[in-house]
Write a protein that holds these residues in place. Sequence first.
Motif, PDB file in Angstrom:
ATOM      1  N   TYR A 561       0.761  -1.198  -0.127  1.00  0.00           N
ATOM      2  CA  TYR A 561      -0.070   0.090   0.100  1.00  0.00           C
ATOM      3  C   TYR A 561       0.796   1.264   0.111  1.00  0.00           C
ATOM      4  CZ  TYR A 561      -3.583   3.380   1.106  1.00  0.00           C
ATOM      5  OH  TYR A 561      -4.187   4.579   1.284  1.00  0.00           O
ATOM      6  N   PRO A 562       1.963   1.440   1.039  1.00  0.00           N
ATOM      7  CA  PRO A 562       2.732   2.594   0.737  1.00  0.00           C
ATOM      8  C   PRO A 562       3.328   2.821  -0.597  1.00  0.00           C
ATOM      9  CG  PRO A 562       3.259   1.281   2.509  1.00  0.00           C
ATOM     10  CD  PRO A 562       2.392   0.471   1.897  1.00  0.00           C
ATOM     11  N   THR A 563       3.731   1.794  -1.302  1.00  0.00           N
ATOM     12  CA  THR A 563       4.181   2.021  -2.666  1.00  0.00           C
ATOM     13  C   THR A 563       3.336   2.668  -3.604  1.00  0.00           C
ATOM     14  OG1 THR A 563       5.762   0.302  -2.278  1.00  0.00           O
ATOM     15  CG2 THR A 563       5.306   0.763  -4.566  1.00  0.00           C
ATOM     16  N   VAL A 564       2.039   1.882  -3.562  1.00  0.00           N
ATOM     17  CA  VAL A 564       0.896   2.469  -4.432  1.00  0.00           C
ATOM     18  C   VAL A 564       0.750   3.948  -4.220  1.00  0.00           C
ATOM     19  CG1 VAL A 564      -1.671   2.134  -4.805  1.00  0.00           C
ATOM     20  CG2 VAL A 564      -0.226   0.204  -4.375  1.00  0.00           C
ATOM     21  N   THR A 565       0.871   4.394  -2.932  1.00  0.00           N
ATOM     22  CA  THR A 565       0.556   5.983  -2.925  1.00  0.00           C
ATOM     23  C   THR A 565       1.325   6.849  -3.500  1.00  0.00           C
ATOM     24  OG1 THR A 565       1.781   5.910  -0.773  1.00  0.00           O
ATOM     25  CG2 THR A 565      -0.618   5.191  -0.345  1.00  0.00           C
ATOM     26  N   TYR A 566       2.611   6.309  -3.937  1.00  0.00           N
ATOM     27  CA  TYR A 566       3.497   7.283  -4.515  1.00  0.00           C
ATOM     28  C   TYR A 566       3.015   7.744  -5.860  1.00  0.00           C
ATOM     29  CZ  TYR A 566       7.710   6.394  -1.106  1.00  0.00           C
ATOM     30  OH  TYR A 566       8.381   6.068  -0.213  1.00  0.00           O
ATOM     31  N   PHE A 567       2.225   6.825  -6.470  1.00  0.00           N
ATOM     32  CA  PHE A 567       1.935   7.338  -7.915  1.00  0.00           C
ATOM     33  C   PHE A 567       0.974   8.602  -7.993  1.00  0.00           C
ATOM     34  CE2 PHE A 567       3.960   3.267  -8.021  1.00  0.00           C
ATOM     35  CZ  PHE A 567       4.767   3.345  -9.128  1.00  0.00           C
ATOM     36  N   SER A 568       0.097   8.629  -6.943  1.00  0.00           N
ATOM     37  CA  SER A 568      -0.696   9.719  -6.943  1.00  0.00           C
ATOM     38  C   SER A 568      -0.761  10.707  -5.829  1.00  0.00           C
ATOM     39  CB  SER A 568      -2.248   9.043  -6.716  1.00  0.00           C
ATOM     40  OG  SER A 568      -2.441   8.391  -5.683  1.00  0.00           O
ATOM     41  N   ASN A 569       0.474  10.441  -5.043  1.00  0.00           N
ATOM     42  CA  ASN A 569       0.719  11.637  -3.996  1.00  0.00           C
ATOM     43  C   ASN A 569       1.831  12.475  -4.715  1.00  0.00           C
ATOM     44  OD1 ASN A 569       0.556  12.763  -1.541  1.00  0.00           O
ATOM     45  ND2 ASN A 569       2.384  11.393  -0.804  1.00  0.00           N
ATOM     46  N   ILE A 570       1.383  13.168  -5.729  1.00  0.00           N
ATOM     47  CA  ILE A 570       2.102  13.981  -6.321  1.00  0.00           C
ATOM     48  C   ILE A 570       1.572  15.042  -7.275  1.00  0.00           C
ATOM     49  CG2 ILE A 570       2.276  12.778  -8.676  1.00  0.00           C
ATOM     50  CD1 ILE A 570       5.032  13.033  -9.071  1.00  0.00           C
ATOM     51  N   ASN A 571       2.203  16.185  -7.197  1.00  0.00           N
ATOM     52  CA  ASN A 571       1.553  17.436  -7.887  1.00  0.00           C
ATOM     53  C   ASN A 571       2.003  17.194  -9.351  1.00  0.00           C
ATOM     54  OD1 ASN A 571       1.397  20.134  -9.176  1.00  0.00           O
ATOM     55  ND2 ASN A 571       1.366  20.903  -7.157  1.00  0.00           N
ATOM     56  N   LEU A 572       0.929  16.934 -10.144  1.00  0.00           N
ATOM     57  CA  LEU A 572       1.218  16.622 -11.640  1.00  0.00           C
ATOM     58  C   LEU A 572       1.711  17.554 -12.433  1.00  0.00           C
ATOM     59  CD1 LEU A 572      -1.817  14.148 -12.644  1.00  0.00           C
ATOM     60  CD2 LEU A 572       0.393  13.496 -11.952  1.00  0.00           C
ATOM     61  N   MET A 573       1.702  19.094 -11.811  1.00  0.00           N
ATOM     62  CA  MET A 573       1.916  20.090 -12.668  1.00  0.00           C
ATOM     63  C   MET A 573       3.398  20.671 -12.374  1.00  0.00           C
ATOM     64  SD  MET A 573      -0.702  20.576 -14.157  1.00  0.00           S
ATOM     65  CE  MET A 573      -0.282  22.112 -14.971  1.00  0.00           C
ATOM     66  N   ASN A 574       4.001  20.199 -11.093  1.00  0.00           N
ATOM     67  CA  ASN A 574       5.447  20.760 -10.874  1.00  0.00           C
ATOM     68  C   ASN A 574       6.078  19.402 -10.354  1.00  0.00           C
ATOM     69  OD1 ASN A 574       4.623  20.316  -8.174  1.00  0.00           O
ATOM     70  ND2 ASN A 574       4.319  22.405  -7.893  1.00  0.00           N
ATOM     71  N   GLY A 575       5.534  18.212 -10.290  1.00  0.00           N
ATOM     72  CA  GLY A 575       6.404  17.008  -9.973  1.00  0.00           C
ATOM     73  C   GLY A 575       6.563  16.976  -8.470  1.00  0.00           C
ATOM     74  N   LEU A 576       6.195  17.920  -7.637  1.00  0.00           N
ATOM     75  CA  LEU A 576       6.512  17.924  -6.307  1.00  0.00           C
ATOM     76  C   LEU A 576       5.801  16.561  -5.620  1.00  0.00           C
ATOM     77  CD1 LEU A 576       6.685  21.562  -5.226  1.00  0.00           C
ATOM     78  CD2 LEU A 576       8.817  19.880  -5.474  1.00  0.00           C
ATOM     79  N   GLN A 577       6.460  15.929  -4.816  1.00  0.00           N
ATOM     80  CA  GLN A 577       5.845  14.763  -3.919  1.00  0.00           C
ATOM     81  C   GLN A 577       5.142  15.354  -2.738  1.00  0.00           C
ATOM     82  OE1 GLN A 577       6.928  11.701  -5.439  1.00  0.00           O
ATOM     83  NE2 GLN A 577       4.939  10.921  -4.614  1.00  0.00           N
ATOM     84  N   GLY A 578       3.988  14.792  -2.460  1.00  0.00           N
ATOM     85  CA  GLY A 578       3.244  15.387  -1.213  1.00  0.00           C
ATOM     86  C   GLY A 578       3.688  14.281  -0.169  1.00  0.00           C
ATOM     87  N   GLN A 579       3.294  15.058   1.063  1.00  0.00           N
ATOM     88  CA  GLN A 579       3.559  14.393   2.401  1.00  0.00           C
ATOM     89  C   GLN A 579       3.356  13.071   2.365  1.00  0.00           C
ATOM     90  OE1 GLN A 579       2.539  16.350   5.812  1.00  0.00           O
ATOM     91  NE2 GLN A 579       3.465  14.813   7.244  1.00  0.00           N
ATOM     92  N   HIS A 580       4.287  12.095   2.704  1.00  0.00           N
ATOM     93  CA  HIS A 580       3.882  10.777   2.472  1.00  0.00           C
ATOM     94  C   HIS A 580       2.884  10.348   3.609  1.00  0.00           C
ATOM     95  CE1 HIS A 580       4.380   6.889   0.606  1.00  0.00           C
ATOM     96  NE2 HIS A 580       4.683   6.292   1.375  1.00  0.00           N
ATOM     97  N   PRO A 581       1.831   9.717   3.533  1.00  0.00           N
ATOM     98  CA  PRO A 581       0.728   9.238   4.340  1.00  0.00           C
ATOM     99  C   PRO A 581       1.566   8.299   5.136  1.00  0.00           C
ATOM    100  CG  PRO A 581       0.345   8.159   2.375  1.00  0.00           C
ATOM    101  CD  PRO A 581       1.745   9.235   2.069  1.00  0.00           C
ATOM    102  N   LEU A 582       0.931   8.394   6.442  1.00  0.00           N
ATOM    103  CA  LEU A 582       1.115   7.309   7.560  1.00  0.00           C
ATOM    104  C   LEU A 582       0.763   6.121   7.225  1.00  0.00           C
ATOM    105  CD1 LEU A 582       2.884   6.628  10.025  1.00  0.00           C
ATOM    106  CD2 LEU A 582       0.703   7.409  11.480  1.00  0.00           C
ATOM    107  N   PHE A 583       1.274   4.888   7.159  1.00  0.00           N
ATOM    108  CA  PHE A 583       0.861   3.710   7.013  1.00  0.00           C
ATOM    109  C   PHE A 583       1.924   2.686   7.566  1.00  0.00           C
ATOM    110  CE2 PHE A 583       0.295  -0.480   5.302  1.00  0.00           C
ATOM    111  CZ  PHE A 583      -1.195  -0.470   5.127  1.00  0.00           C
ATOM    112  N   TYR A 584       1.480   1.840   8.676  1.00  0.00           N
ATOM    113  CA  TYR A 584       2.223   0.927   9.251  1.00  0.00           C
ATOM    114  C   TYR A 584       1.593  -0.378   9.374  1.00  0.00           C
ATOM    115  CZ  TYR A 584       5.693  -1.308  12.370  1.00  0.00           C
ATOM    116  OH  TYR A 584       6.568  -2.314  13.009  1.00  0.00           O
ATOM    117  N   SER A 585       2.027  -1.437   9.144  1.00  0.00           N
ATOM    118  CA  SER A 585       1.557  -2.749   9.482  1.00  0.00           C
ATOM    119  C   SER A 585       2.583  -3.660  10.233  1.00  0.00           C
ATOM    120  CB  SER A 585       1.173  -3.535   8.139  1.00  0.00           C
ATOM    121  OG  SER A 585       2.228  -3.927   7.419  1.00  0.00           O
TER     122      SER A 585
END
Length: 700
Positions: A561-585
Amino acid sequence: MQTLSKETKLTIFYIVLAYIFSIAMRFIWVYQFDGYEPFHFNGQFMINTNDGYLWAEGARDIVGGTYRDVDQTPVTEAPAVLTAFFVKILPFSFESIIFYLPVFLSSLIVIPIILIAKLLKNLEMGLIAALLASIAWSYYNRTMAGYYDTDMLNIVLPMFLLWSIIWAVKTDQNIYLLLTALDILVYRWWYPQSYSLEFAFFGLILVYTLVFDRKNIFNYKLLAIMMFAMMGLDGYTRLALVLISFYIFTQEKFDKYVYYILAAAITTFFVTGGFNPIWVQLKGYIFKESVSVANKGLQLHFFTVVQTIREAGQIPFETFANRISGNVIVFIVSFLGYGYLLFKHRIMLLSLPLVGLGFLAYVGGLRFTVYAVPVLAFGIAFLITELAAKMPTKKLKYLSIVAFTLAILYPNYKHIENYKIPTVFNSAEVKVLEKLNSLTSPNDYTVAWWDYGYPIRYYGDTQTLIDGAKHSGSVNFPVSFILTNPQDVAAKMARLDVEYTEKKLLGDKNQTRFSNIEQMTIDYGFNNTNLFLSELEKDIKLPKRTTDIYLYLPFRMINIYPTVTYFSNINLMNGLQGQHPLFYSSSNFKDSGEKLLLGKNISLNKTNLTLTLGNKTLPIRRFIKTTYTQDKKLHVESKLVNFTSNISLIFMASYNMFLIVDEATYNSTFIQLFVLENYDKELYEMVINTPSAKVFKLKI
C-alpha cells in the motif's frame, strides 16, 4: 556411415549429463511442495511469476482462438506462440506445460557452454561450467519450475550467440555467419529488449578485429550480417537481408564490396532507429529519474515505476557475488579465473558483453547478474582444470576435479534447497478470480494494482488498466488515485479512466493527449490537472457507461500500500511529492503487559491508548478491531479515543495484524472497502467476499 569421434561422443555425453543434472535440481522445489494444496489449482501446480500469466493468456487465446483485436492478449509474442505450439503437439495439460517449460528450456544453456569449451580443447572445463551455470543462484531463481517467463531462454540464446561468434571468428567458416545472424533474429523475436547486448557484441567484435585481426575480411562479413539482423526493421525484412547478404558473402567475387556493404549496413542501422531502443534502456536503468515529465501538452509530471522495482535497485556486493556464483569466495576465484582464461584464450574476450551486463547490477539492479553467470562459471572451471592438470596421476586429476566441482556446486545446491518461493497466487485467491470470471464478460474491467494485472486477466478473463508491462507513471496515477482516495472521487476516477482507456483502444480520434489524466483535464475545460482533480469532489458529468467495472482488493495489497500511494501523491503540474501518508503494518508484535510492542520502536500503551513512535508519544483518534465470525462475516468494533488526533489503530484480529494509519489513509477506498467493509452502497456493490480478497462492482 561415418562413426562419431571419441571427442564428439564425449561432448554429447557431457551435454546430456549436465542437462539431466540441471533438470533434476529444478525438481527439488516440485518435490518439496508436491501435495501442498495452496500451490495447486485444479490438481496442477500454479506458476510462481506474475509475468508468466501474460504469456499464458496469450497461449490460451491462440489455442482457443477467442480474443478481440483490441484486447491486450499477446497472441503474436514469441513465448505465447512457442507455448501454444507445445500445447498442440504434447500430450500434457496446459497448466503442466507452462509450469515445466522453464525447467526444460533453461537447461539448454549447457549446450553452448560445452560447445564453446570444445573449441578451446577443454571439455572438462565445459562440463564443470555447465553444471555450475545451470544452477547458479540468480540463474536458478529466474528459471526454476514455475518461473514461466522469457528468462527461460534469455541467457540460453545469447550463449548460443556467443558460441556462434566464437566459432565464426576462430574458424572463418561461412556457416557461422548464418548461424550468428539467425540467432540474433530468434533472440530479438523472443526478447525484443535484446538490442543492447547484440550491439555490445557487435562493438566488441569490431574492436577485436581492429586490434587482433584487422586484415581478415571474414570478420567484416560477420559484422555486416550482424548489423542486417539487428536493424530497426520488421523480422521478415531483416531475415531477407540476412539471406541475401549471406549468399553474397559466400561468393568470393563479391569480397571487394564487403567494406561498402558493412558501411551501408551500419548507416541503415542508425537510419532505421536501431540505436533508439538501446538509448531508452540506458535511460531507464542507468540514468534513473524519480519523476518523468511529458515532453508535450500540459507537460505533466509522473512518478516513475523503476524507483519501486526491487530488480532495478542497487545491491550490496555480497548479494551481487552470491547471485552470480553462489558464494563470495567462489565469485572471487571465478573472477580471477576468468581473467586467467582471457589471458590464455583471448578469443574469450568476446564474452565481455555478458560479463559487462552482469556487472551492471551495481547500478542497474539485481536482474542483470544472471548474464554474468555462465561466463564467470567458465572462469572457475578453467582454474579447476588447470590445477587438476598439474596433479601427478590421472586418478588424482579426476578426484581433484570432482572434489572442487562439488565444492563450488554445494552453496548453490543449498540455495535451491532453501529457496521455497511461493506461487503467485494461492488456491483461495484463484477461486476468487474464477468466481469473478463467472460474473463478468471479457469486455468488463477489473481495477487493481499492476502486480495483479496478468493473473486477473488469465483467471478472471476481464480487461485491466495496468499490468506488468503497462505500469508507467501516467497509467499508474489513476489506479493509485482510485485505491488511495475516498470512495466518491475514487468511483468517478474509475469510470473516467476505464471509459477513456476504451476510447483509446477503439481508436477514438479525439484521444490525442499523452495520458488519460491529461485528456480528462482538457476535456473538462481545465489547463491545470490539480484543479480538475479537485472538481471530482463535485457532481460532475461522467462519460457514458459502456462496460462494467470491478475493484479487486486483495489482502496481500496491504504489504505494498505505501508503494501504491507514491504514484498519486504527487503534484502533476510541478512534480513535487506530497507528504507521505502514515501507514504501518505489523504482524510481529509482542504483548509486554502494559504495552504492545509493534516493532521498529513503535508501541501502544494499553492503559491510555497512546502510541509511541520513536521518541514521540501521540494519542490515537480511534481504535478498531475487526474479526471474522464463524459464518465468515466481518464484525467491526470501533472506539473513538481522541477526536483531535490524526492517527487510527486497527487490529485485524483474524489476520493477527495491526495497522497504524493517518486519517487520509483511513478514509481511502482500500481501507474502507477491504479492511472495514464500510462501503457506500450508492457507489459499490460487494460481489465477492473472502478473507483473501474482496471484489466490488461499481454502480456508476
